[in-house]
Structures are given as structure tokens and as C-alpha cells.
Design a protein around this motif. Structure first.
Motif, PDB file in Angstrom:
ATOM      1  N   VAL A 345     -24.234  -6.348  28.983  1.00  0.00           N
ATOM      2  CA  VAL A 345     -23.771  -5.463  28.073  1.00  0.00           C
ATOM      3  C   VAL A 345     -22.402  -5.819  27.601  1.00  0.00           C
ATOM      4  CG1 VAL A 345     -23.534  -2.980  27.445  1.00  0.00           C
ATOM      5  CG2 VAL A 345     -25.557  -3.620  28.993  1.00  0.00           C
ATOM      6  N   ASN A 347     -19.763  -5.894  30.293  1.00  0.00           N
ATOM      7  CA  ASN A 347     -18.926  -5.273  31.412  1.00  0.00           C
ATOM      8  C   ASN A 347     -18.488  -6.358  32.399  1.00  0.00           C
ATOM      9  OD1 ASN A 347     -18.766  -2.470  30.539  1.00  0.00           O
ATOM     10  ND2 ASN A 347     -20.829  -2.472  30.975  1.00  0.00           N
ATOM     11  N   ASP A 357     -15.882  -0.895  35.213  1.00  0.00           N
ATOM     12  CA  ASP A 357     -15.341  -0.106  34.045  1.00  0.00           C
ATOM     13  C   ASP A 357     -14.079  -0.813  33.716  1.00  0.00           C
ATOM     14  OD1 ASP A 357     -13.425   1.005  35.487  1.00  0.00           O
ATOM     15  OD2 ASP A 357     -14.392   3.021  34.775  1.00  0.00           O
ATOM     16  N   PRO A 358     -13.364  -0.615  32.761  1.00  0.00           N
ATOM     17  CA  PRO A 358     -12.218  -1.269  32.461  1.00  0.00           C
ATOM     18  C   PRO A 358     -11.082  -0.998  33.552  1.00  0.00           C
ATOM     19  CG  PRO A 358     -12.735  -0.158  30.281  1.00  0.00           C
ATOM     20  CD  PRO A 358     -13.783   0.058  31.500  1.00  0.00           C
ATOM     21  N   HIS A 359     -11.252  -0.171  34.190  1.00  0.00           N
ATOM     22  CA  HIS A 359     -10.075   0.172  35.198  1.00  0.00           C
ATOM     23  C   HIS A 359     -10.778  -0.394  36.653  1.00  0.00           C
ATOM     24  CE1 HIS A 359      -7.775   2.883  32.776  1.00  0.00           C
ATOM     25  NE2 HIS A 359      -8.852   3.325  32.375  1.00  0.00           N
ATOM     26  N   ILE A 363     -19.873   1.176  37.969  1.00  0.00           N
ATOM     27  CA  ILE A 363     -20.679   1.877  37.309  1.00  0.00           C
ATOM     28  C   ILE A 363     -22.066   1.202  37.517  1.00  0.00           C
ATOM     29  CG2 ILE A 363     -19.047   2.317  35.514  1.00  0.00           C
ATOM     30  CD1 ILE A 363     -20.248  -0.056  33.765  1.00  0.00           C
ATOM     31  N   ASN A 364     -22.988   2.189  37.108  1.00  0.00           N
ATOM     32  CA  ASN A 364     -24.355   1.950  37.369  1.00  0.00           C
ATOM     33  C   ASN A 364     -24.711   1.322  35.974  1.00  0.00           C
ATOM     34  OD1 ASN A 364     -27.066   1.714  37.790  1.00  0.00           O
ATOM     35  ND2 ASN A 364     -27.297   3.839  38.257  1.00  0.00           N
ATOM     36  N   ASP A 367     -27.706   2.847  33.842  1.00  0.00           N
ATOM     37  CA  ASP A 367     -27.882   3.927  32.671  1.00  0.00           C
ATOM     38  C   ASP A 367     -27.690   3.367  31.359  1.00  0.00           C
ATOM     39  OD1 ASP A 367     -27.672   5.725  35.048  1.00  0.00           O
ATOM     40  OD2 ASP A 367     -25.376   5.879  34.980  1.00  0.00           O
ATOM     41  N   TYR A 368     -27.445   2.171  31.082  1.00  0.00           N
ATOM     42  CA  TYR A 368     -27.256   1.803  29.596  1.00  0.00           C
ATOM     43  C   TYR A 368     -28.837   1.946  29.118  1.00  0.00           C
ATOM     44  CZ  TYR A 368     -22.489   0.293  29.745  1.00  0.00           C
ATOM     45  OH  TYR A 368     -21.105   0.247  29.864  1.00  0.00           O
ATOM     46  N   VAL A 369     -29.874   1.719  29.997  1.00  0.00           N
ATOM     47  CA  VAL A 369     -31.127   1.397  29.418  1.00  0.00           C
ATOM     48  C   VAL A 369     -32.075   2.438  29.941  1.00  0.00           C
ATOM     49  CG1 VAL A 369     -30.736  -1.031  28.917  1.00  0.00           C
ATOM     50  CG2 VAL A 369     -31.594  -0.317  31.360  1.00  0.00           C
ATOM     51  N   ARG A 382     -30.872  -0.374  19.925  1.00  0.00           N
ATOM     52  CA  ARG A 382     -29.479  -0.251  20.832  1.00  0.00           C
ATOM     53  C   ARG A 382     -29.317  -1.562  21.651  1.00  0.00           C
ATOM     54  NH1 ARG A 382     -32.143   2.183  25.728  1.00  0.00           N
ATOM     55  NH2 ARG A 382     -32.714   0.147  25.963  1.00  0.00           N
ATOM     56  N   MET A 385     -27.144  -3.822  19.546  1.00  0.00           N
ATOM     57  CA  MET A 385     -25.812  -3.296  19.676  1.00  0.00           C
ATOM     58  C   MET A 385     -25.244  -3.860  20.772  1.00  0.00           C
ATOM     59  SD  MET A 385     -24.988  -1.970  16.694  1.00  0.00           S
ATOM     60  CE  MET A 385     -26.127  -2.998  15.899  1.00  0.00           C
ATOM     61  N   TYR A 386     -26.125  -3.494  22.013  1.00  0.00           N
ATOM     62  CA  TYR A 386     -25.510  -4.114  23.254  1.00  0.00           C
ATOM     63  C   TYR A 386     -25.169  -5.839  23.290  1.00  0.00           C
ATOM     64  CZ  TYR A 386     -26.731   0.258  25.776  1.00  0.00           C
ATOM     65  OH  TYR A 386     -26.845   1.645  26.169  1.00  0.00           O
ATOM     66  N   ARG A 389     -22.134  -6.061  21.313  1.00  0.00           N
ATOM     67  CA  ARG A 389     -21.039  -5.883  22.518  1.00  0.00           C
ATOM     68  C   ARG A 389     -20.629  -7.041  23.293  1.00  0.00           C
ATOM     69  NH1 ARG A 389     -20.024  -2.612  27.443  1.00  0.00           N
ATOM     70  NH2 ARG A 389     -18.302  -1.528  26.858  1.00  0.00           N
ATOM     71  N   ARG A 393     -17.541  -9.565  23.642  1.00  0.00           N
ATOM     72  CA  ARG A 393     -16.568  -9.856  25.070  1.00  0.00           C
ATOM     73  C   ARG A 393     -16.526 -11.384  25.220  1.00  0.00           C
ATOM     74  NH1 ARG A 393     -16.256  -4.561  27.542  1.00  0.00           N
ATOM     75  NH2 ARG A 393     -15.943  -3.264  25.647  1.00  0.00           N
TER      76      ARG A 393
END
Lengths: 524, 297
Positions: A345, A347, A357-359, A363-364, A367-369, A382, A385-386, A389, A393
Motif C-alpha cells: 500500500v 507504507n 506509519d509516517p511517525h 500498524i497492522n 486493516d487495509y483489506v 479500492r 487506489m492503493y 498510492r 510512493r
């Protein structure tokens, strides 16, 4: 992860791809199957008519003939003929790969490739101790990738400059002790027998870009998904083709890239713990073998009929050998910089391959799918779109990991100065200027180079670009002149007394690599 | 559906009312005090986690902080219910979310919804724009009801831009009324304002139809005396100042336009007045004296 030596024989792959195609066809109505088959027959017949039957094997022509008869009959007949076509396509795609010869080739190749890169005498291909790995500078998180490759499937997505890219990356991975990859190579690349030998034994599978029909594209995507599913590390160029203008890719093809998320979801559905990670790579050559052909091609798009595309340098074995010898005998001529690995995705992932995540917080990614019950919820829109994205990146990574070289800086400075001198001309017109109109005072060029080099240093501090520039402006120009001398038919930059003559097309090509960094303003 | 709304004040209450009207369960994530009449929690992360769709109805300047507090992640479906750019940075609010979290299923609301009219159950319409079809569908299920029609759009940037520009153009409308410039000038501001936003939108890859839709013309036409932007414009005409946030939004719009080399004369004039650099009547005069040009070639 699976070793490339365990890659299954063609018959196994063919069956697997037929199963996938069959599954897809089950969701189609009779009319849709008719349209699907008609698209294949129509486009292929037309292509064969235009290009002749020379390259079309009899088995393929027969399969097309059967399909033409089946289209007038029922659903079963159409499905059967489609399966036959899938089989033929698989034979073609998978054709060149041989696990047994790969095993031998992987032992012989380092020496053979080394010889190619130093002597270019096919008769002296074996038994050398020169290490071309030292000529290819590799940067980025190589240790992290080595660890990740043990438990994850890696998809390398490099920038694409030259037909030499894939064998060079294949070799570089070997030198970096990273596991080998399979990769798609255009059918045209197999026209050079020497390169064909290396490529097919280094894991290349065949992609015929002339085939535009939907079935062929689906089979290619299925082949890619199947490879991921089986855990084979893969390489493909998301830009689709070599950058004609020399610019870093700013748009990526989403078709093959999108197979990554499909494969990942399939493995989640099957309860497998296979994770797929994407590794953007930035390739930077101080010289590009096909620079003249590529920029001519780019300008012909801009100037339409003003340019006729000539033959590609890659088709001439002697030219390839001469280029590799020249390029790789100069220190630091080829740079391969790996970007931080990404999940499908887009990340970044940590050393264990977990998404962050950006910090930097974990993250799991499921959860995106997955829905709130942990089940995979399929949604092609969807996923599109991923993939979009992910592509963004990758492009960001391309730019941040691009290594600015002296040839690019000198060419960029010279081309931009020409633009300032002739603001009313377009690129095509500028490239047609007389030699005396393309001369720049050396001192002014040096000043411009200095400003650009300074700005690149600033950008480098903000992780927006990388650099391998030598010392000051004089060193940069000297290094560029030395590298440009002698290979291309026309000179990119040449000294004429206290002036520098700009070979405008090549200057445009090499300078284009630095567009989009806001450096243009510095050349005023 | 469980709908989370993070925010406070009338706009949050209006959203909660619309959500309840559509047969859903709104839950408010509040920063200071609870919203009477609706269940809520100060724990923004739990509200975000338990929602099928989350509305962010906080002012743009607080968006970044709210995102961090709500711990947004991959599972969230988010709709931004605020207009304008982030005043501190000039960033799009949807970009602020991706800069601060791993969430990507994001959408934005736009349109002529006025809280007081919602409380009186007057019919209205709103547009929800997102690249993700599932966000659009959830938005429709969350809000579409007998009192509010929800239209969907895939042009996230267009609706986001339209909403931001409308914020600036409503100031111009209030200003013009305050200076008693007549009814005709409203038409000029609406049409020329939309022409400006279309030019900028073109550079940003937005769809020009979005500016003729609910978030653009729709909101400008319905700009009522109670519209916050309109009130700010009237105040400006009366010699008062407008809030720092509004000033920053105007400056951010101009910076964006300059970055893309687009001229926004109307917004430029409003900004100059808002920053005290130009007197209103002089601004009108200089706008009218601009070189004659064509509406359509």
C-alpha cells in the motif's frame, strides 16, 4: 522464500494459469466471453498481418485458427480455445527459463559477465578474476534487504534507462548476496544472442509488448501473481519502458504493479503468512548506451515528422560490449541505490518487515483489506487506489534516491543555458541549432555548475536527492568531459578553446535526469 | 452504521442531526465539553476505532493535532467536514491526514448546508468526494435522508478546492454588500470567482464540473447573511478585521496559486483588504480598471 532454482516447469505453470483464467471466465457472461475472445483474435490477426508471420510459431497460428472457429460455437468451445491460447502464451513467457541451466549459469556467469565487461571477446568468456561488482556502486539498506529476503517475497521496482538494466541489476543482486530474481524482458531484447544467453539464464521471462490483447495481458498478470504466490523474488520496471527523454519516471504503469496487492490478498485468504514487499531502486549511469536513440525517439514525439527513429544501439553486440567496457572501466559509472522497502500500500516497513506509519509507529497492514471480523473484503476499486498510492510512493523514492552525477549536472547546466539563450525555441528547434549557436563560455558554464552543485548539496541534506559529484565545478566539468569523450556518435560536451560546444540532444537527454528538482531557476 | 464525529459547536451538531436523521448512530468525539443530546467521549481514539465512518469537523488549524489524538490508521474511513487549507502550512487537509497517519481512505464534504436550516429540518444537499468508492458509499448511507440528499463525487481535489475558494469568495460577497455595491456585483463575484477557481483547478488536475456543483456555485448562490464567511466580509467592509485563520487561509490560497502560476485577482484583492494593505473602495476600483478581456474565446 522459494529459491529460483525450484521454479516449476512450464507445464505446471501453464496449468496454474489456466486455473486462474478459468476462474475469471466463470464470472463472465456468454457475451463477455465472446467479446474477450474476439478481442484476442482480432488484435492478434491484425498484428500478424502487419508484422508478418515470421515470429508467430505454427502452434500459435493453429490456436488462433481454432479460436476463430470456436467463437461461432458455444461457451464451452470458446473456453477451451481460450485455455489453449493461455497454454501457448505460457509456453512463450516461461519458455526461456531453465532451472538446470540456471544452476550452472549462476556459477559461470560472474566470470563470464566480468569478461564481457572488460574485454568483450566472447571467446574469452571464462576464467577471469576481475570483479565487476566493484564497478557497480550499490547503496541503500542492503543489509536490511538481505534479512527481509529470508522471510518475505521482494519485488524490486527500478527506474529504467537502458536494456542493460536488468542484467546489471541481476548481477548486482548476486554481488550483494541478495537472492536472485525473475524478471520480464521484452521479446526484442532476445535478439542480441549474447544478452539473450545471459538474460534467460538469469531468470528472465519473455514479454511480447506487441501483443495488446486482453487475454495476453491477463496471462502476464496471472504469471506475476503466481510467481509472488510461490515466493519468487521478482523485478519489473514500473515505468514500463526505458525513459525516452532521460527524465526520472513520473508516471508508472499500474497493471503489473497492481498484481502485488492481489497476490498479497490471495495469500491472506489462503491463511498463508507470505508477505510481499516492494523495493524501489534508482539506477544512475554516467553514460547511457542507447542515449542517442532514446532522445531521438522522445524528440520525434515532440516534433512529429521531424525525426526518424533509427536502430537501437542495443541490437549491435559490438556496441554493447564497447559501451560496457568503457563505462565500467571508469570508476563509479553505474550506481544502484535501493530505496526503503514498502508494503503493497506504500507504507515503509521496519527491519522485520512490519509496516509503520509516517511517525515510525507499527500498524497492522491487514486493516487495509480486512473487515472488522478479520476477513479479507475484496474491492477492486479500492485496490486500484492503493496501487495508485504505492506508485506515488515509488516515484517519491525514485527522486529521493537518485544519485546526481557529473555528466547529468554538466549537461543540465549547459542545456538550461541554451534554453535561456533561445527562449522562443522549443526543444526540437534548439536541438537543430548550428554548432556555433551552441557554444557557451566555459567560465559561465562553470559558474552555473557551481550553483547547481551547491543546491544539490542542500537538497541532499533534506533527503530529496543523493549525489556522487566530485569536488568543485571544475572537477565536475572535467569528469563529465572525460566520460562523454569517445562513446556517443556525437559529443554531448566538447571543448572549443575557451568555449564549450553543446551537443544539444544529448545534453537535453542527460540533463533531463535532474528536472523536477527546481534547479532550473539557478541557471538564470 | 456507527458514525463518529470529532468536533464541537453548531456544525458538529448539524452533522450529528443529519446522521441520526438517516437512521444511524452518531457518536461525538469532543475536545472540551460534550454535545448535549448526543452520546460522546473525550477519547478521540476510541471514537475513531469504533466508527464505520469518521467525520472530522474541527477547524483546519486544529486538524493535525486532532489526527494525532484520534490515532487514525489503515482501518479508518474518514470524511473531512471542514473547509480551507491548513493555515500554518498551506497544505490540503486530506494531505495533512496522510502526512500524519497511515490512513488513506479519505473523503471531503462540501455544499450549502447551514446548521440553522438543518435544525429546522429544511431540505438541503451535500457532496461527498473521495477517490475510494467505499468511502462515498458509506457517506451516502451515513447522511442521505428525507431532509438531505447526498451526492457523491470522485473529484476529491476539486471539491476540496471549491470549498476553500468558496470560503474566500463569501468574504467578497459580504464585503460587496457591506459597501452597498448592488445586487449585480454578486453575479460578478460568483462567476468571476468560479472562473478563478477553475483556472487553478485545471492546474491541480481537478474536474471543472466540481466548481459548478454543490461545493462551488451551490454554496456561493446560497450564501446567506448567516454564513460565517459572509459575516466576516461584512465586518471587513465596516472597517473591522477578520480572524487570523481566515487571513491565513487567504494567504495560503494565493501561495498555492502563485506556485502554479495562476492569477486570482479577486482573491488577491480580498486578501489585500483583509491584511489591511488596500482600502476596499480602492480594491474595487483597481479590479474594474484591469485590462479588458474575454470571457470565452
Amino acid at each position: 522464500m522459494s529459491n529460483i532454482e525450484q521454479f516449476p516447469p512450464t507445464a505446471h505453470i501453464s496449468l496454474a494459469l489456466q486455473r486462474r483464467s478459468n476462474k475469471r471466465l466463470q464470472q463472465y457472461s456468454d457475451d463477455e466471453i465472446f467479446a474477450y475472445l474476439a478481442d484476442t483474435i482480432y488484435k492478434e490477426r491484425r498484428r500478424i498481418e502487419e508484422q508478418g508471420q515470421r515470429d508467430a510459431p505454427p502452434v500459435y497460428l493453429k490456436a488462433l485458427q481454432t479460436a476463430s472457429r470456436a467463437i461461432k460455437r458455444d461457451r464451452n468451445a470458446m473456453t477451451t480455445s481460450l485455455m489453449k491460447l493461455v497454454d501457448v502464451y505460457t509456453q512463450e513467457i516461461h519458455n526461456h527459463f531453465s532451472p538446470s541451466t540456471y544452476k550452472i549459469a549462476s556459477k559461470v556467469l560472474p566470470g563470464a559477465l566480468a569478461r564481457l565487461l572488460t574485454s568483450a571477446q566472447p571467446s574469452q568468456l571464462l576464467g577471469v578474476d576481475f570483479d565487476p561488482g566493484s564497478r557497480i556502486v550499490m547503496q541503500g539498506p542492503v543489509d536490511k534487504l538481505r534479512k527481509l529476503a529470508k522471510n518475505h517475497t521482494l519485488l524490486y521496482t527500478p527506474t529504467h534507462l537502458s536494456n542493460l538494466d536488468s542484467p546489471l541489476i541481476g548481477y548486482a543482486l548476486m554481488a550483494a548476496k541478495l537472492p536472485p530474481v525473475i524478471y520480464g524482458a521484452g521479446l526484442n531484447l532476445f535478439s542480441n544472442p549474447l544478452m539473450s544467453f545471459f538474460m534467460s539464464r538469469l531468470g528472465a521471462y519473455t514479454v511480447d509488448r506487441r501483443k495488446k490483447n486482453l487475454l495476453y495481458k491477463d496471462v502476464l498478470k496471472d504469471y506475476s501473481i503466481e510467481s509472488f504466490q510461490r515466493g519468487f523474488h521478482t523485478l519489473f520496471f514500473p515505468g514500463g519502458t526505458r525513459a525516452r527523454s532521460g527524465k526520472i519516471e513520473s508516471k508508472l504503469k499500474k497493471g503489473l504493479l497492481g498484481t502485488a496487492i492481489t497476490a498479497w490478498q490471495e495469500s491472506l485468504q489462503a491463511g498463508q503468512n507470505k508477505e510481499l514487499l516492494v523495493v524501489p531502486c534508482s539506477l544512475s549511469f554516467s553514460l547511457t548506451l542507447e542515449a542517442e536513440t532514446l532522445i531521438n525517439d522522445a524528440l520525434s514525439e515532440e516534433g512529429k515528422s521531424r525525426f526518424i527513429i533509427s536502430d537501437d544501439e542495443f541490437s549491435e553486440a559490438r556496441t554493447v560490449a564497447s559501451f560496457t567496457r568503457k563505462t565500467l572501466n571508469l570508476d563509479a559509472s553505474v550506481f544502484l541505490r535501493f530505496g526503503e522497502p514498502l508494503d503493497v500500500v506504500g507504507n515503509q516497513v521496519d527491519a522485520q518487515g512490519s509496516s509503520v506509519d509516517p511517525h515510525g509507529a507499527p500498524i497492522n497492514r491487514r486493516d487495509y483489506v480486512c473487515n472488522r471480523y478479520g476477513q479479507v473484503a475484496l474491492d477492486p476499486q479500492r485496490d486500484q487506489m492503493y496501487t495508485h498510492r504505492l506508485a506515488e510512493r515509488i516515484i517519491t523514492s525514485f527522486r529521493a534516491n537518485h544519485i546526481a552525477l557529473s555528466t547529468q549536472v554538466a549537461a543540465f547546466a549547459a542545456w538550461q543555458m541554451l534554453c535561456r539563450r533561445h527562449p522562443l525555441l522549443d526543444d526540437v528547434q534548439r536541438s537543430a541549432l548550428r554548432p556555433d549557436e551552441r557554444r557557451l563560455p566555459r567560465i559561465e558554464l562553470l559558474q552555473t555548475i557551481e550553483r547547481i552543485a551547491k543546491q544539490i548539496k542542500k537538497l541532499q541534506k533534506n533527503n530529496q536527492i543523493c549525489s556522487a559529484l566530485p569536488g568543485n565545478a571544475a572537477n565536475i566539468l572535467q569528469d563529465a568531459l572525460q566520460r562523454f569523450a569517445g562513446f556517443h556518435r556525437s559529443r554531448c560536451l566538447a571543448v572549443r578553446g575557451d568555449q564549450i560546444e553543446v551537443g544539444s540532444k544529448l545534453a537535453l537527454y542527460y540533463g533531463n535526469r535532474l528536472t523536477g528538482y527546481g534547479l532550473e531557476e539557478l541557471t538564470r | 452504521m456507527n458514525i463518529g464525529i470529532i468536533g464541537s459547536g453548531k456544525w458538529t451538531k448539524a452533522l450529528a442531526t443529519l446522521v441520526a436523521e438517516a437512521g444511524n448512530h452518531p457518536r461525538i468525539g469532543y475536545l472540551e465539553k460534550p454535545l448535549p443530546g448526543f452520546p460522546g467521549s473525550p477519547n478521540l481514539a476510541s471514537v475513531a476505532k469504533e466508527s464505520d465512518l469518521l467525520f472530522l469537523a474541527v477547524p483546519p488549524k486544529n486538524m493535525r493535532q486532532t489526527i494525532l489524538q484520534a490515532k487514525l490508521g489503515p482501518a479508518n474511513h474518514i470524511l473531512i467536514a471542514a473547509r480551507g487549507l491548513e493555515p500554518q502550512t498551506g497544505n490540503w487537509l486530506s494531505d495533512v491526514i496522510t502526512q500524519e497517519s497511515a490512513a488513506c481512505r479519505i473523503g471531503v464534504l462540501g455544499g450549502p448546508v447551514l446548521p440553522d436550516e438543518v435544525f429546522h429540518r429544511r431540505p438541503t444537499a451535500i457532496v461527498a468526494a473521495s477517490h475510494y468508492a467505499e468511502v462515498r458509499k458509506r457517506a451516502q448511507r451515513a447522511i442521505h435522508s428525507a431532509i438531505c440528499r447526498l451526492y457523491t463525487s470522485s473529484d476529491l481535489r476539486g471539491v476540496e478546492l471549491a470549498s476553500s475558494m468558496v470560503e474566500a469568495l463569501t468574504i467578497a460577497l459580504g464585503l460587496a454588500d457591506s459597501l452597498e455595491q448592488g445586487i449585480g456585483v454578486r453575479g460578478v463575484i460568483v462567476t468571476r470567482g468560479i472562473a478563478e477557481v477553475t483556472r487553478l483547478g485545471d492546474k491541480l488536475g481537478a474536474n471543472a464540473h466540481s466548481f459548478a456543483g454543490l461545493a462551488g456555485i451551490g454554496e456561493l448562490v446560497s450564501c446567506a447573511p448567516k454564513h460565517p464567511g459572509y459575516i466576516a466580509g461584512r465586518n471587513l467592509g465596516m472597517g473591522k478585521t477578520i480572524s487570523q485563520d481566515r487571513q491565513n487561509n487567504l494567504k495560503a490560497m494565493l501561495a498555492l496559486a502563485s506556485q502554479h502560476q495562476v492569477e486570482l485577482p479577486l482573491i488577491e484583492a480580498v486578501t489585500a483588504i483583509a491584511l489591511g494593505k488596500l482600502r476596499p473602495r480602492l480594491a474595487i476600483d483597481s479590479l474594474m480598471r484591469r485590462e479588458a478581456t474575454a470571457e470565452l474565446i
